[in-house]
Design a protein around this motif. Sequence first.
Motif, PDB file in Angstrom:
ATOM      1  N   GLY A 170      34.544  48.089  38.865  1.00 52.65           N
ATOM      2  CA  GLY A 170      34.324  46.833  39.568  1.00 52.65           C
ATOM      3  C   GLY A 170      35.575  46.186  40.147  1.00 52.65           C
ATOM      4  N   TRP A 171      36.693  46.280  39.426  1.00 52.78           N
ATOM      5  CA  TRP A 171      37.877  45.548  39.859  1.00 52.78           C
ATOM      6  C   TRP A 171      39.166  46.283  39.529  1.00 52.78           C
ATOM      7  CZ3 TRP A 171      37.672  41.313  42.855  1.00 52.78           C
ATOM      8  CH2 TRP A 171      36.458  40.644  42.927  1.00 52.78           C
ATOM      9  N   ALA A 172      40.190  45.997  40.324  1.00 52.41           N
ATOM     10  CA  ALA A 172      41.572  46.319  39.981  1.00 52.41           C
ATOM     11  C   ALA A 172      42.392  45.087  40.343  1.00 52.41           C
ATOM     12  CB  ALA A 172      42.055  47.538  40.752  1.00 52.41           C
ATOM     13  N   TRP A 173      43.260  44.672  39.426  1.00 53.91           N
ATOM     14  CA  TRP A 173      44.058  43.465  39.662  1.00 53.91           C
ATOM     15  C   TRP A 173      45.540  43.778  39.502  1.00 53.91           C
ATOM     16  CZ3 TRP A 173      40.227  43.135  35.623  1.00 53.91           C
ATOM     17  CH2 TRP A 173      39.080  42.421  35.950  1.00 53.91           C
ATOM     18  N   ASN A 189      49.098  46.702  37.130  1.00 57.46           N
ATOM     19  CA  ASN A 189      47.812  46.884  37.788  1.00 57.46           C
ATOM     20  C   ASN A 189      46.790  47.166  36.701  1.00 57.46           C
ATOM     21  OD1 ASN A 189      48.742  46.514  40.403  1.00 57.46           O
ATOM     22  ND2 ASN A 189      49.265  48.670  40.668  1.00 57.46           N
ATOM     23  N   TYR A 190      45.960  46.171  36.443  1.00 59.05           N
ATOM     24  CA  TYR A 190      44.956  46.280  35.401  1.00 59.05           C
ATOM     25  C   TYR A 190      43.615  46.684  35.997  1.00 59.05           C
ATOM     26  CZ  TYR A 190      47.944  43.836  31.984  1.00 59.05           C
ATOM     27  OH  TYR A 190      48.941  43.478  31.128  1.00 59.05           O
ATOM     28  N   VAL A 191      42.796  47.343  35.182  1.00 62.05           N
ATOM     29  CA  VAL A 191      41.478  47.780  35.644  1.00 62.05           C
ATOM     30  C   VAL A 191      40.391  46.884  35.060  1.00 62.05           C
ATOM     31  CG1 VAL A 191      41.015  49.407  33.744  1.00 62.05           C
ATOM     32  CG2 VAL A 191      40.051  49.838  36.024  1.00 62.05           C
ATOM     33  N   GLY A 192      39.324  46.686  35.829  1.00 55.17           N
ATOM     34  CA  GLY A 192      38.168  45.943  35.339  1.00 55.17           C
ATOM     35  C   GLY A 192      36.886  46.676  35.704  1.00 55.17           C
ATOM     36  N   ASP A 193      35.955  46.723  34.775  1.00 51.50           N
ATOM     37  CA  ASP A 193      34.675  47.365  35.082  1.00 51.50           C
ATOM     38  C   ASP A 193      33.637  46.367  35.574  1.00 51.50           C
ATOM     39  OD1 ASP A 193      35.454  49.927  34.627  1.00 51.50           O
ATOM     40  OD2 ASP A 193      34.567  50.096  32.635  1.00 51.50           O
ATOM     41  N   GLY A 224      41.841  51.192  41.490  1.00 48.77           N
ATOM     42  CA  GLY A 224      40.578  50.798  42.118  1.00 48.77           C
ATOM     43  C   GLY A 224      39.599  51.958  42.212  1.00 48.77           C
ATOM     44  N   MET A 225      40.098  53.169  42.447  1.00 53.89           N
ATOM     45  CA  MET A 225      39.214  54.340  42.493  1.00 53.89           C
ATOM     46  C   MET A 225      38.675  54.657  41.092  1.00 53.89           C
ATOM     47  SD  MET A 225      39.031  55.230  45.664  1.00 53.89           S
ATOM     48  CE  MET A 225      38.183  56.819  45.542  1.00 53.89           C
ATOM     49  N   ALA A 248      43.488  40.748  43.742  1.00 55.64           N
ATOM     50  CA  ALA A 248      42.201  41.116  43.142  1.00 55.64           C
ATOM     51  C   ALA A 248      41.439  42.008  44.108  1.00 55.64           C
ATOM     52  CB  ALA A 248      41.382  39.868  42.815  1.00 55.64           C
ATOM     53  N   LEU A 249      41.328  43.275  43.746  1.00 59.27           N
ATOM     54  CA  LEU A 249      40.656  44.276  44.581  1.00 59.27           C
ATOM     55  C   LEU A 249      39.245  44.524  44.036  1.00 59.27           C
ATOM     56  CD1 LEU A 249      40.353  46.679  46.540  1.00 59.27           C
ATOM     57  CD2 LEU A 249      41.831  48.015  45.006  1.00 59.27           C
ATOM     58  N   ASP A 250      38.263  44.096  44.810  1.00 53.83           N
ATOM     59  CA  ASP A 250      36.859  44.275  44.422  1.00 53.83           C
ATOM     60  C   ASP A 250      36.436  45.676  44.819  1.00 53.83           C
ATOM     61  OD1 ASP A 250      34.119  44.093  43.988  1.00 53.83           O
ATOM     62  OD2 ASP A 250      33.934  42.094  44.870  1.00 53.83           O
TER      63      ASP A 250
END
Length: 206
Positions: free
Chosen positions: A129-132, A144-148, A124-125, A163-165
């Motif tokens: 935008g996102w970490a799932w 734990n996947y990353v999302g921009d 998340g850091m 889902a971590l916003d």
Amino acid sequence: MSTLVYRFEEIAPRPLRPEVFELDGISRASVEAHYKLYEGYVAKRNEILGKLVDADLAAANQTFSELRALKVDLTFAIGGIKNHELYFGHLGGAGGSPEGAFGDLVSRHFGSADAWRADLKATGMAGRGWAWTAYDWDEGRLFNYVGDAQNTFPVWNATPLVALDVYEHAYFLDYQTDRASYIEAFFANLDWSVVNDWAQQYQITP
Ligand SMILES: [Fe+2]
């Protein structure tokens, strides 16, 4: 005349559970402002599908670049809906270490709850935008996947369970630029019964 979408039905925003407005460390004002963004994604999804229904591939004024923009915007809008329904859906609990089936999955695939939490926080850091935390059906394990953004970078055949916003809009009101403290508050409000209901619904077992 050929349309791109045969028909579609408009959807409405899902209401939030009352407890989501009473979180520890994430204010009601922040949740209300955040929910408005989610409502915007729902409206945008309906609007874009309406445009696609009206689009005519044979029409001179319908270029592929316009079509591309609509299709990309559709992934952003629907991504925004799915991500936020997960996010708001599993907030409102007492946090702590993962329990039940999800707790067992975490222990099996990350070694410990602390290791999972540290990895998700770091993800998340690192993300924009996102970490799932998602169960990847092909790998048969959690990642734990990353999302921009709302539409980057989901992986096929994986089911997100957390889902971590980490968009600034999720925490700026309460924490300004202190994303790390916001992520701690996020963990403290997770509802494991909801996460375990999802795991059961999708038949994800340790
Ligand atoms: Fe958000």
